[in-house]
Design a protein around this motif. Structure first.
Motif, PDB file in Angstrom:
ATOM      1  N   ALA A 184       0.831  -1.210   0.000  1.00 34.12           N
ATOM      2  CA  ALA A 184       0.000   0.000   0.000  1.00 34.12           C
ATOM      3  C   ALA A 184       0.864   1.258   0.000  1.00 34.12           C
ATOM      4  N   GLU A 185       1.940   1.250   0.765  1.00 38.57           N
ATOM      5  CA  GLU A 185       2.844   2.406   0.793  1.00 38.57           C
ATOM      6  C   GLU A 185       3.536   2.582  -0.555  1.00 38.57           C
ATOM      7  N   THR A 186       3.938   1.472  -1.162  1.00 36.24           N
ATOM      8  CA  THR A 186       4.585   1.542  -2.478  1.00 36.24           C
ATOM      9  C   THR A 186       3.623   2.093  -3.515  1.00 36.24           C
ATOM     10  N   GLU A 187       2.387   1.628  -3.484  1.00 32.98           N
ATOM     11  CA  GLU A 187       1.388   2.111  -4.436  1.00 32.98           C
ATOM     12  C   GLU A 187       1.203   3.625  -4.305  1.00 32.98           C
ATOM     13  N   ALA A 188       1.143   4.111  -3.079  1.00 36.28           N
ATOM     14  CA  ALA A 188       0.952   5.549  -2.859  1.00 36.28           C
ATOM     15  C   ALA A 188       2.160   6.354  -3.329  1.00 36.28           C
ATOM     16  N   ILE A 189       3.345   5.832  -3.058  1.00 35.45           N
ATOM     17  CA  ILE A 189       4.579   6.527  -3.462  1.00 35.45           C
ATOM     18  C   ILE A 189       4.655   6.662  -4.976  1.00 35.45           C
ATOM     19  N   PHE A 190       4.407   5.585  -5.690  1.00 37.31           N
ATOM     20  CA  PHE A 190       4.562   5.640  -7.140  1.00 37.31           C
ATOM     21  C   PHE A 190       3.404   6.365  -7.822  1.00 37.31           C
ATOM     22  N   GLU A 191       2.237   6.326  -7.224  1.00 40.80           N
ATOM     23  CA  GLU A 191       1.147   7.139  -7.755  1.00 40.80           C
ATOM     24  C   GLU A 191       1.542   8.615  -7.718  1.00 40.80           C
ATOM     25  N   GLN A 192       2.149   9.027  -6.621  1.00 39.76           N
ATOM     26  CA  GLN A 192       2.578  10.419  -6.496  1.00 39.76           C
ATOM     27  C   GLN A 192       3.734  10.731  -7.438  1.00 39.76           C
ATOM     28  N   ALA A 193       4.686   9.803  -7.559  1.00 39.37           N
ATOM     29  CA  ALA A 193       5.845  10.043  -8.415  1.00 39.37           C
ATOM     30  C   ALA A 193       5.439  10.194  -9.876  1.00 39.37           C
ATOM     31  N   PHE A 194       4.562   9.319 -10.368  1.00 38.48           N
ATOM     32  CA  PHE A 194       4.118   9.440 -11.754  1.00 38.48           C
ATOM     33  C   PHE A 194       3.310  10.723 -11.960  1.00 38.48           C
ATOM     34  N   ALA A 195       2.465  11.060 -10.996  1.00 34.36           N
ATOM     35  CA  ALA A 195       1.647  12.269 -11.121  1.00 34.36           C
ATOM     36  C   ALA A 195       2.521  13.525 -11.149  1.00 34.36           C
ATOM     37  N   THR A 196       3.631  13.501 -10.436  1.00 34.63           N
ATOM     38  CA  THR A 196       4.527  14.651 -10.438  1.00 34.63           C
ATOM     39  C   THR A 196       4.972  14.986 -11.857  1.00 34.63           C
ATOM     40  N   TRP A 197       5.199  13.981 -12.668  1.00 35.00           N
ATOM     41  CA  TRP A 197       5.624  14.194 -14.056  1.00 35.00           C
ATOM     42  C   TRP A 197       4.447  14.457 -14.988  1.00 35.00           C
ATOM     43  N   SER A 231      11.842  10.375  -3.478  1.00 37.73           N
ATOM     44  CA  SER A 231      12.864  11.004  -4.323  1.00 37.73           C
ATOM     45  C   SER A 231      13.404  10.011  -5.337  1.00 37.73           C
ATOM     46  N   ILE A 232      13.694   8.825  -4.878  1.00 34.32           N
ATOM     47  CA  ILE A 232      14.220   7.777  -5.762  1.00 34.32           C
ATOM     48  C   ILE A 232      13.195   7.447  -6.845  1.00 34.32           C
ATOM     49  N   ALA A 233      11.944   7.285  -6.424  1.00 35.13           N
ATOM     50  CA  ALA A 233      10.883   6.933  -7.370  1.00 35.13           C
ATOM     51  C   ALA A 233      10.689   8.032  -8.413  1.00 35.13           C
ATOM     52  N   THR A 234      10.711   9.282  -7.985  1.00 33.48           N
ATOM     53  CA  THR A 234      10.480  10.383  -8.922  1.00 33.48           C
ATOM     54  C   THR A 234      11.590  10.465  -9.955  1.00 33.48           C
ATOM     55  N   HIS A 235      12.809  10.271  -9.533  1.00 31.39           N
ATOM     56  CA  HIS A 235      13.922  10.262 -10.485  1.00 31.39           C
ATOM     57  C   HIS A 235      13.785   9.110 -11.471  1.00 31.39           C
ATOM     58  N   GLU A 236      13.477   7.942 -10.954  1.00 27.34           N
ATOM     59  CA  GLU A 236      13.372   6.762 -11.812  1.00 27.34           C
ATOM     60  C   GLU A 236      12.224   6.872 -12.806  1.00 27.34           C
ATOM     61  N   VAL A 237      11.137   7.489 -12.383  1.00 24.69           N
ATOM     62  CA  VAL A 237      10.019   7.687 -13.307  1.00 24.69           C
ATOM     63  C   VAL A 237      10.458   8.565 -14.480  1.00 24.69           C
ATOM     64  N   GLY A 238      11.338   9.528 -14.214  1.00 26.53           N
ATOM     65  CA  GLY A 238      11.865  10.338 -15.316  1.00 26.53           C
ATOM     66  C   GLY A 238      12.561   9.486 -16.354  1.00 26.53           C
ATOM     67  N   HIS A 239      13.321   8.492 -15.905  1.00 29.08           N
ATOM     68  CA  HIS A 239      13.971   7.564 -16.840  1.00 29.08           C
ATOM     69  C   HIS A 239      12.937   6.683 -17.535  1.00 29.08           C
ATOM     70  N   PHE A 240      11.967   6.226 -16.777  1.00 28.73           N
ATOM     71  CA  PHE A 240      10.875   5.405 -17.320  1.00 28.73           C
ATOM     72  C   PHE A 240      10.222   6.123 -18.503  1.00 28.73           C
ATOM     73  N   LEU A 241      10.109   7.429 -18.414  1.00 25.03           N
ATOM     74  CA  LEU A 241       9.441   8.223 -19.452  1.00 25.03           C
ATOM     75  C   LEU A 241      10.388   8.682 -20.564  1.00 25.03           C
TER      76      LEU A 241
END
Length: 320
Positions: free
Chosen positions: A89-102, A197-207
């Motif tokens: 549940a915590e992971t889901e919330a973190i990555f939902e926020q990280a993807f939305a940031t972008w 922070s880690i997730a947000t950076h990685e999402v940038g690479h994902f995109l």
């Protein structure tokens, strides 16, 4: 700071390539100011079959075709076991926020990048793989027991992107988070290695973004421990994502199904089916690439991995 960009390995003229760039810990890399330079997009140089970057403004070592998802609608899945450090549940919330940031960043005039990212839910598969003849998922998984790559002590995460060597179309992207060697933290108190922070950076690479030369950017290659600075995008990051996916008409009839179909199971657990052609992916690491210093960035066939971290990135290359 030096930038490492993993090289690409291809099985055939039509094969996909794998890029790997480690997101490592860098001492005080973000502590000193530096003039803003350029955002960079991960790219492939078809003639040399190597990964590079294309920056704006252009840099002397720019090369190749920038990577991007060919559809403005993509998906991701989270491995159901999550981590001993972080619940599902915590992971889901973190990555939902990280993807939305972008995807919800302001490109000007209240417009946002034309990209929709859909969460398909938890899955059983925990392997980084891209399948040509079976179903796929863009996986986010933790490595609690063992970090299977070099540089575990300095690597925070690894994103592997599979892409087409001729067009730069991204086919698949998988993230692996080093929860074996790294103490992850959530929230604003007692920060160690901030997962958001880690997730947000990685999402940038994902995109499709590579490392930025702007030390204040989320896509800068280094991460300073005990900080949360990478959670929010800098102007450089916004310029980059809005260039990759320019604002446009709303996405209609979004179909986030991964290439060759979706499966919550790894290839070994899926029934065999007739091969349907396409590009093959081969993981590789090495070169000068993008990443945060968290984990490695890798491209498979048509894929890219990137991390941003504290101060170093490690690259490796191999054929699969």
């Amino acid at each position: 700071m030096p930038r490492n960009s993993p090289a690409l390995a291809a099985r055939s003229a039509r094969a996909a390539a794998v890029l790997a760039a480690a997101f490592a810990i860098g001492a005080a890399a973000l502590a000193r100011p530096s003039p803003a330079l350029a955002y960079c997009r991960t790219s492939v140089c078809p003639e040399t079959k190597s990964t590079a970057a294309v920056c704006a403004p252009a840099q002397p070592n720019d090369c190749g075709i920038p990577l991007a998802w060919p559809s403005p609608c993509v998906s991701y899945s989270i491995q159901e076991d999550a981590s001993d450090q972080v619940s599902l549940a915590e992971t889901e919330a973190i990555f939902e926020q990280a993807f939305a940031t972008w995807t919800q960043t302001d490109c000007g005039g209240g417009q946002t990048p034309r990209m929709e990212v859909v969460y398909l839910g938890p899955i059983a598969c925990d392997a980084h793989e891209y399948n040509q003849g079976k179903g796929n998922a863009n996986i986010i998984t933790f490595r609690d027991g063992d970090w299977p790559y070099a540089g575990g002590g300095n690597t925070l995460a690894l994103t592997t992107v599979t892409y087409n060597l001729k067009t730069g179309d991204i086919y698949d992207a998988d993230m692996e988070i080093n929860s074996s060697d790294v103490k992850l933290s959530l929230g604003d108190d007692e920060v160690s290695f901030d997962l958001l922070s880690i997730a947000t950076h990685e999402v940038g690479h994902f995109l499709g973004l590579s490392h930025s030369t702007d030390v204040s950017a989320t896509m800068f290659a280094d991460y300073r421990p005990e900080t949360t600075m990478l959670r929010d995008l800098d102007e450089d990051d916004r310029d980059g994502i809005c260039a990759v996916y320019p604002p446009g008409e709303p996405v209609e009839d979004c179909d986030p199904t991964p290439r060759h179909g979706f499966s919550a199971l790894c290839a070994a657990d899926q029934p065999d089916r007739e091969e349907d052609g396409g590009c093959a992916a081969a993981p590789s690491r090495g070169g000068r690439g993008a990443g945060l210093g968290l984990a490695a960035l890798a491209l498979v066939g048509a894929a890219v991995r990137a991390r941003r971290g504290a101060a170093a990135r490690a690259g490796r290359e191999r054929r699969r």
